[in-house]
Structure formats: C-alpha cells, structure tokens
Design a protein around this motif. Structure first.
Motif, PDB file in Angstrom:
ATOM      1  N   GLN A 173       0.854  -1.187   0.000  1.00 16.42           N
ATOM      2  CA  GLN A 173       0.000   0.000   0.000  1.00 16.42           C
ATOM      3  C   GLN A 173       0.886   1.232   0.000  1.00 16.42           C
ATOM      4  O   GLN A 173       1.892   1.286   0.721  1.00 16.42           O
ATOM      5  CB  GLN A 173      -0.865   0.007   1.257  1.00 16.42           C
ATOM      6  N   ASN A 174       0.519   2.210  -0.788  1.00 10.90           N
ATOM      7  CA  ASN A 174       1.278   3.454  -0.829  1.00 10.90           C
ATOM      8  C   ASN A 174       0.471   4.545  -0.121  1.00 10.90           C
ATOM      9  O   ASN A 174      -0.546   4.997  -0.636  1.00 10.90           O
ATOM     10  CB  ASN A 174       1.540   3.840  -2.291  1.00 10.90           C
ATOM     11  N   PRO A 175       0.952   4.948   1.079  1.00 12.77           N
ATOM     12  CA  PRO A 175       0.181   5.949   1.821  1.00 12.77           C
ATOM     13  C   PRO A 175       0.090   7.274   1.057  1.00 12.77           C
ATOM     14  O   PRO A 175      -0.882   8.019   1.221  1.00 12.77           O
ATOM     15  CB  PRO A 175       0.960   6.108   3.134  1.00 12.77           C
ATOM     16  N   ALA A 176       1.065   7.545   0.201  1.00 15.77           N
ATOM     17  CA  ALA A 176       1.036   8.794  -0.570  1.00 15.77           C
ATOM     18  C   ALA A 176      -0.007   8.737  -1.680  1.00 15.77           C
ATOM     19  O   ALA A 176      -0.316   9.754  -2.302  1.00 15.77           O
ATOM     20  CB  ALA A 176       2.416   9.073  -1.154  1.00 15.77           C
ATOM     21  N   ALA A 177      -0.496   7.530  -1.969  1.00 11.67           N
ATOM     22  CA  ALA A 177      -1.522   7.381  -3.006  1.00 11.67           C
ATOM     23  C   ALA A 177      -2.832   6.936  -2.363  1.00 11.67           C
ATOM     24  O   ALA A 177      -3.588   6.156  -2.934  1.00 11.67           O
ATOM     25  CB  ALA A 177      -1.064   6.381  -4.058  1.00 11.67           C
ATOM     26  N   GLY A 178      -3.047   7.392  -1.153  1.00  6.77           N
ATOM     27  CA  GLY A 178      -4.287   7.068  -0.455  1.00  6.77           C
ATOM     28  C   GLY A 178      -4.433   5.596  -0.129  1.00  6.77           C
ATOM     29  O   GLY A 178      -5.533   5.069  -0.027  1.00  6.77           O
ATOM     30  N   GLY A 179      -3.303   4.906   0.026  1.00  8.27           N
ATOM     31  CA  GLY A 179      -3.350   3.501   0.399  1.00  8.27           C
ATOM     32  C   GLY A 179      -3.571   2.561  -0.766  1.00  8.27           C
ATOM     33  O   GLY A 179      -3.848   1.376  -0.569  1.00  8.27           O
ATOM     34  N   GLN A 180      -3.406   3.066  -1.980  1.00  8.80           N
ATOM     35  CA  GLN A 180      -3.567   2.204  -3.158  1.00  8.80           C
ATOM     36  C   GLN A 180      -2.502   1.092  -3.149  1.00  8.80           C
ATOM     37  O   GLN A 180      -1.342   1.324  -2.818  1.00  8.80           O
ATOM     38  CB  GLN A 180      -3.385   3.055  -4.416  1.00  8.80           C
ATOM     39  N   TRP A 181      -2.944  -0.109  -3.521  1.00 11.74           N
ATOM     40  CA  TRP A 181      -1.980  -1.211  -3.607  1.00 11.74           C
ATOM     41  C   TRP A 181      -1.198  -1.076  -4.910  1.00 11.74           C
ATOM     42  O   TRP A 181      -1.777  -0.972  -5.983  1.00 11.74           O
ATOM     43  CB  TRP A 181      -2.696  -2.552  -3.571  1.00 11.74           C
ATOM     44  N   GLN A 182       0.120  -1.103  -4.799  1.00 10.03           N
ATOM     45  CA  GLN A 182       0.969  -0.949  -5.986  1.00 10.03           C
ATOM     46  C   GLN A 182       2.020  -2.056  -6.000  1.00 10.03           C
ATOM     47  O   GLN A 182       2.614  -2.366  -4.977  1.00 10.03           O
ATOM     48  CB  GLN A 182       1.664   0.423  -5.965  1.00 10.03           C
ATOM     49  N   GLY A 183       2.232  -2.622  -7.163  1.00  8.89           N
ATOM     50  CA  GLY A 183       3.251  -3.658  -7.307  1.00  8.89           C
ATOM     51  C   GLY A 183       4.606  -3.017  -7.506  1.00  8.89           C
ATOM     52  O   GLY A 183       4.710  -1.877  -7.957  1.00  8.89           O
ATOM     53  N   GLY A 184       5.647  -3.771  -7.171  1.00  6.16           N
ATOM     54  CA  GLY A 184       6.971  -3.195  -7.352  1.00  6.16           C
ATOM     55  C   GLY A 184       8.061  -4.178  -6.999  1.00  6.16           C
ATOM     56  O   GLY A 184       7.797  -5.318  -6.602  1.00  6.16           O
ATOM     57  N   SER A 540      -0.218   1.095   5.010  1.00  8.19           N
ATOM     58  CA  SER A 540       1.133   0.647   4.677  1.00  8.19           C
ATOM     59  C   SER A 540       1.255  -0.866   4.696  1.00  8.19           C
ATOM     60  O   SER A 540       2.340  -1.400   4.912  1.00  8.19           O
ATOM     61  CB  SER A 540       2.135   1.238   5.669  1.00  8.19           C
ATOM     62  N   ASP A 541       0.165  -1.591   4.495  1.00  7.66           N
ATOM     63  CA  ASP A 541       0.260  -3.051   4.489  1.00  7.66           C
ATOM     64  C   ASP A 541       1.039  -3.501   3.261  1.00  7.66           C
ATOM     65  O   ASP A 541       1.146  -2.769   2.272  1.00  7.66           O
ATOM     66  CB  ASP A 541      -1.135  -3.679   4.446  1.00  7.66           C
ATOM     67  N   SER A 542       1.561  -4.711   3.336  1.00  5.09           N
ATOM     68  CA  SER A 542       2.316  -5.192   2.175  1.00  5.09           C
ATOM     69  C   SER A 542       2.302  -6.710   2.110  1.00  5.09           C
ATOM     70  O   SER A 542       2.131  -7.390   3.132  1.00  5.09           O
ATOM     71  CB  SER A 542       3.760  -4.697   2.228  1.00  5.09           C
ATOM     72  N   VAL A 543       2.437  -7.218   0.918  1.00  7.46           N
ATOM     73  CA  VAL A 543       2.655  -8.642   0.683  1.00  7.46           C
ATOM     74  C   VAL A 543       3.924  -8.712  -0.149  1.00  7.46           C
ATOM     75  O   VAL A 543       3.944  -8.270  -1.296  1.00  7.46           O
ATOM     76  CB  VAL A 543       1.498  -9.288  -0.099  1.00  7.46           C
TER      77      VAL A 543
END
Lengths: 551, 150
Positions: A173-184, A540-543
């Motif tokens: 999750q990207n807190p700067a993008a409102g918690g949107q899940w983003q791959g990387g 800020s969750d993540s997998v």
C-alpha cells in the motif's frame, strides 16, 4: 605446462581411473534411460582406456608427486568411491581433510595452506575434480571452504571476500496514493565483504554496499540508490578478553540485528520493525571499540562513536561552517515522532559532523551454558547532546542541548531438540530535554516527540527440515512476529502546537515463511499488517516476496 | 570533546604494549594433543595433520572457514567416537562463541553415523551461524575420513 603440472594432471586422472568402476556405476543410475546414458557410458569407457594408457606412462616416469599421494592412501581404507572425494578435496585446500596439504603453522597467515602439488595445477585438479564429481555427485566440497565469495581459493594469503544481499518484490500500500496497492520490486542491497588478515592478530574488514540498484548521476539510468562504505576498520586482537578495533566506520552495538543484519538472520522480508527507526539500522558511525569475552558465553563490546544528530535534512544543506542551514531557512529534524531516529544517524563523510559530541555504547552478549540454545544481549547507548550546531526553533530561538539514552534487551531461544524458536526484544529511548528537539519546534504539530520512545516485539518461529533437495539440506521456517511501538509519548515540550494524529503509535503483525535452501540462502514471503492510531490509518500493508544470500 | 582521547589513548597504548605479544592462539598443537591424550606419545601419520597415539587414539588437525577467515581446530577420536574437539585459533571478530567449552562438548561421543547437523544434534549459535555450521561440517568430515582408523 611444467613437468610438475603434467604429473599432477596425470595423478588426477589416475585417481579417476581408480574410481573407474564406481564412476561407470554412477553413470547408469537410471536403468530405464535410453540413448543418452549409453552414449555417456561409451565415452567414459573410451576415457578409461585413455586414462589407463596415460597411467602406464606415468608409472614409467615414476613421477615424484606419486610419493605425495601415499599419506592420503593411509586413510583410504574405504571403497573406491572414496577416491573421488579425495580428489575433490584436493582441489579445495581449505577444510580439506583427506588430501595431504599441511596446515599452516600456527603463526603463518591463514591461507598459506596449499601444498605445492595443488598450487602447481589448480586448473587441472579442478577439472579432474569436476569430472569425478559429475560421475559421483555426493562430494563433500562445500562453499564454506572457499575464501572468495565461496567460489575460489584466495589468491592472496589471508584475503577473503564474502557477500550478502537481498532483493524484494510484491505489492504494498502506498500511503502517498491514499493507500492504493501498488506492485513493485527493489534490489535492496548488494554488499561485498573484503577481509584481510594481515597477521592472525591484525585484521582488516570492510563492507561495501550498493543499495537500491546503485547510483547514477544520469536520471535516465533510472536508479536512485546509494553506494556506501558501511564498515571499515582494523582489529588488533590482543588477548581473548581485550581486543581493540581501531577508529573506523563500524556498527553501533545495539540489539542484535544492527550488527547481524544479513537477510539470513531474520525471517521477514523487511528487517524487524524495531530496526527501522527506533534503532536506525544500518546504524554505522565513525567509532572505535574494545571487545572481548569475559567468560564462557559472556562477551562485551564498548564503543565510542560520533553522536547521532538531530538533523534529517539534505547533506548539501549543511553550511560551510558545519551548522544546520541558517535561520530562517528551516530544516527537518533527525528525531521525530513519525520516523523515530530514522534520520538521525551521524554522517561518516568529509569532516562534516554537526557536533563534537562523542557517544558511548556498550553491549553484553550472553549465551549461558546452562541454557542450551539461548542467546541474548543487553546494550545501551548514551550521548550527552544530540543538538546540532546552530540549531533553532522556527521562531528563531536557539535550541540548547538534549541528551539521549537508549537501552535494548533482546533474546533468541532455539529450544533444543525441537524446531521451536522464540525471539523477543525491547528498546527504550529517553530524551534529556525534548524542548530542544527540532521536531518540537518546526511548526509541524503532528511530528512532535515526547519524553520517551519505546518498542517491543515478540516472535515465534518453527524450523521444519525439508530434506535434501539439489544436494542441499532445505529448511522451512514459518513465523509470526508482533511489534508495538510508541514514538509519541507524553512529556511534549517545545514551541510547536501539539496535536499528534496517533500515527506514532504503531502495531505491526508479520506472518510469513522463510525457506532456506541452505543456511546461506533464503527465500521469503511475508504479509505485513500495519496499524496506527491515525484516523486515516497507516495505509502501509504489504505482501512481499524476497530472496537473500550471505556467504 | 577530546577528553575521552586523553583518557583512552594512553590506556589503550599501555594495554597494547603490556599485552603478551603472542597470537590470539588458544592452544598450540602440542598443547591440544596433551589435553586430548595427556600421557600418550604421538606418531605422525600425515605430516602436520594426523597423529596416532600410543593409547590407540587419533588426533586430527584441520581448519575451516568461519565467516571469512580460518578457524584451526583439532578433533581427537577414540574407537571411532569423538573424544574431544578443541579450537586452536579463531581469527574473526564475531562468532567466537564456537570456542565455548559447552558447545564443543556436544561433539563428544559422536560417530561417523551421527547426524552432526546444526539445529539437530548440534545446537545453532545465534550470532555465530556460519562458524558453528562450518566447524560441525568439519568434524563430520573428519569422522567420515578417519573414524574407521584404528
């Protein structure tokens, strides 16, 4: 090729011939297999013929190296397969048992070990070793025997080069993008570890690190990392109880993971949370230490180092007078209620320290013989002042001194005869005078710091052996870790308004699995849930998946 | 600020100078032999590497890499079983816990058919993972190579 080289080569081949029967047997491991193994078998028979003729030539020559083989034969009371191992080990002088390389005399530099026969023809010996290995893969050669990256013997006696590194990928999750899940993905770090034993008592050590894929001044190279000298020191080993680490760059002896931060030392993809701010790992500093062991299972280290500094701004904004940017420019603090001490590490660069303050740290390590499998440490850090030169509040008031004390205690307990492992840690930070911390005087009412900060974590893991796969012992380690951190406690003082959002009260749940294809490699998968008291949430969750190595 | 230098530099210098000038060598070969087989006489069967004793034991000197540097150690075997393991020299700054007598005592009685695996019958040393692993592998190999010698 010198005559000695020829002789050594032939010697290697004659070993293969001695192993011939076993080798042919090993070439038919799959009875149902068709053409391929038949062809291989024929090739090997032809090779055997050739070897026999070479061997008879060798006998006629009565080459001197043949005499060197005799001692090895003493131990060779085992079946033929043994010869293969002898040969393999002959190509690996370190840790080599059966080949008759003499050990170094106790005063000689450690790597001066290769017997003449081995140094004369390393290539050839290697080749024969490899062909023998192809025929019989269960060799005992280990990467741990090699000085250079686990691959080759050292060309310079005493020089060794290790490496560690880790990369990760997944979704967060990207807190700067409102918690949107983003791959990387991130090539988080690749580290080379040159070590040179100048003598047994004087040892050079360094860690050279490339982070996030390195660094390029060209923006279109699309890397935004760094290249660091993370450690650089010389140890003078005097007596067991007292050794001196000459001034250099070294890791502050706080907790366990700061000094042992290789990815094979922890099970989550990311380093344990406590080391991501409260302990600003990798926390290195210009420093000097003494260390040693006091008793069986009890060791210590005491370090003086350049103090952490309450400055979190860009390096280039330090003035030529080595102060923070002059008033009223403003600057971010190094100690905040959101990042803890994450930005407070001292610089190691260019005589640009922002204070003269020297900090003291000490650590006691214990692994009591009465509790097998238990290891722990208690450590502390004290600096009389974290305030940088020229520090000021946004209203122009100069900021005075503030000390910092940190105490950490942690343990790792692998319960004997089971796969169960428990880890726990607590760290507590006290600020001498929070009114003088920049975060409390920077017009931001949300990043303020109280009188203390603390964190605690508990972890449970279980080690399941997975058996031998690809000639290596595998292990799976599922784990769960809980961490609580409070970076914004009571006791605020300063010129700011004080309206923290609750983002400084954090909880982390980590659950995942680490699979070790060997103790030197790890493949990881971790789900991390981050909770804070901010009404918007931590977002800020993540997998994450990751791969790490250390050898 | 420089106060600590005034204090520590002379102290460090004095300690360095007064410290014995020998290596951080815990045991010499002959000392290790004496510890393992106090009253036996030794016959060298592989120069600088393997000795047989008058009492029927075997004494093997070897080295493995710890993290980066060599660890010199000795294994004595009686009747195919480990009689004693000693660390003669340890050069690295971390991981020296393998010298712990209680850790080394775990090897006593092991044979070439013992698992000799860190985490199984030999416990891992947290902070000395590679050293403990490599010494264990070393003992296992010595047993495989010399365990049958009588």
């Amino acid at each position: 090729m010198t005559p000695l080289t020829v002789a050594a080569t032939l010697l290697g081949m004659s070993e293969l011939a001695l192993a011939g029967d076993g080798a042919v047997d090993a070439a038919r491991p799959y009875p149902g297999d068709n053409g391929a193994s038949q062809v291989l078998l024929k090739k090997m028979e032809a090779m055997e013929q050739r070897i026999k003729s070479l061997e008879s030539q060798l006998k006629q020559k009565d080459a001197p190296p043949a005499a060197q083989k005799t001692p090895a034969a003493i131990s060779d009371g085992k079946p033929r397969g043994k010869a293969n191992r002898t040969l393999d080990l002959a190509a690996a002088p370190a840790g080599d048992l059966v080949a008759d390389a003499p050990l170094p005399s106790q005063t000689a530099a450690p790597a001066q070990t290769a017997a003449p026969g081995q140094t004369a023809a390393p290539d050839q010996a290697d080749k024969s070793a490899k062909s023998a290995k192809a025929a019989k893969p269960d060799t005992l050669e280990k990467a741990g025997d090699k000085a250079i990256l686990g691959l080759t013997d050292s060309p310079i006696p005493g020089l060794a080069i290790g490496a560690y590194g880790e990369m990760l990928f997944g979704a967060a999750q990207n807190p700067a993008a409102g918690g949107q899940w983003q791959g990387g993905a991130d090539i988080r770090r690749m580290v080379l570890l040159p070590t040179y034993a100048i003598t047994d008592n004087i040892i050079f050590n360094a860690e050279l690190e490339w982070e996030h894929g390195g660094f390029s001044p060209d923006g279109d190279d699309k890397v935004n990392g760094e290249i660091d000298v993370e450690q650089l020191w010389i140890d003078f080993k005097i007596v067991d109880q007292f050794n001196w680490r000459a001034p250099g760059i070294d890791l502050v002896p706080i907790g366990y993971i700061n000094q042992h931060h290789e990815p094979t030392q922890f099970y989550s993809v990311l380093r344990p949370e406590i080391y991501n701010g409260l302990i600003p790992s990798t926390w290195m500093a210009p420093s000097s230490s003494v260390y040693g062991s006091i008793a069986d299972g009890l060791g210590y280290q005491i370090m003086v180092s350049s103090s952490i500094e309450d400055f979190g701004g860009d390096f280039s904004t330090r003035t030529d007078a080595n102060t923070v940017p002059t008033f009223p420019t403003g600057y971010p603090g190094g100690i905040t209620g959101l990042d803890a001490l994450g930005l407070a590490r001292p610089t190691i660069s260019d005589f640009r320290q922002l204070s003269n303050t020297v900090a003291v740290a000490g650590r006691l390590d214990y692994s009591p013989p009465s509790i097998p499998g238990f290891a722990g440490s208690t450590s502390a850090y004290f600096t009389p002042n974290t305030t940088p030169r020229g520090a000021y509040a946004d209203d122009g008031t100069l900021l005075g001194r503030s000390s910092l004390t940190m105490v950490d205690s942690e343990f790792r307990y692998r319960i004997p005869n089971t796969g169960l492992e428990l880890r726990g840690e607590g760290v507590f930070v006290t600020f001498g005078n929070p009114a003088n911390l920049r975060a409390n005087n920077d017009s931001d009412p949300t990043d303020n710091v109280g009188k203390t900060m603390y964190g605690a974590s508990g972890e449970i893991a279980y080690h399941f052996p997975l058996g031998t796969i690809l000639h290596s012992e595998w292990e799976a380690v599922p784990f769960y870790r809980y961490t609580y951190e409070n970076l914004q406690t009571k006791g605020f003082a300063g010129t700011d308004l004080n309206t923290p959002t609750g983002a400084g009260q954090l909880q982390f749940h980590n659950v995942g699995i680490a699979i070790f294809p060997s103790p030197k490699l790890v493949l990881k998968a971790t789900y991390q849930k981050v909770i804070n008291r901010d009404p918007a949430g931590a977002q800020s969750d993540s997998v994450l998946g990751g791969a790490g190595f250390f050898f | 600020m420089t106060g600590w230098i005034r204090w520590t530099a002379p102290a460090a210098a004095m300690i360095s100078l007064s410290a014995p000038a020998h290596a951080v060598q815990y045991l010499s070969v002959s000392e290790a032999q004496k510890l393992a087989f106090p009253s036996a006489s030794f016959t060298e069967v592989q120069p600088g590497r393997v000795w047989k004793t008058s009492s029927g034991g075997i004494f093997v000197l070897d080295h493995v890499i710890g993290k980066h540097l060599y660890i010199d150690y000795a294994v004595s075997i009686v009747g195919g079983r480990v009689h004693r393991v000693d660390i003669l020299q340890y050069r690295e700054s971390y991981g020296g816990e393998v010298r712990s007598p209680s850790w080394l005592a775990q090897f006593v009685g092991k044979t070439s058919s013992s698992p000799l695996q860190v985490g199984a019958d030999i416990r891992n040393i947290s902070g000395a993972t590679l050293s403990s692993m490599h010494v264990t592998e070393g003992v296992k190999r010595i047993l495989a190579a010399y365990g049958h010698l009588r």
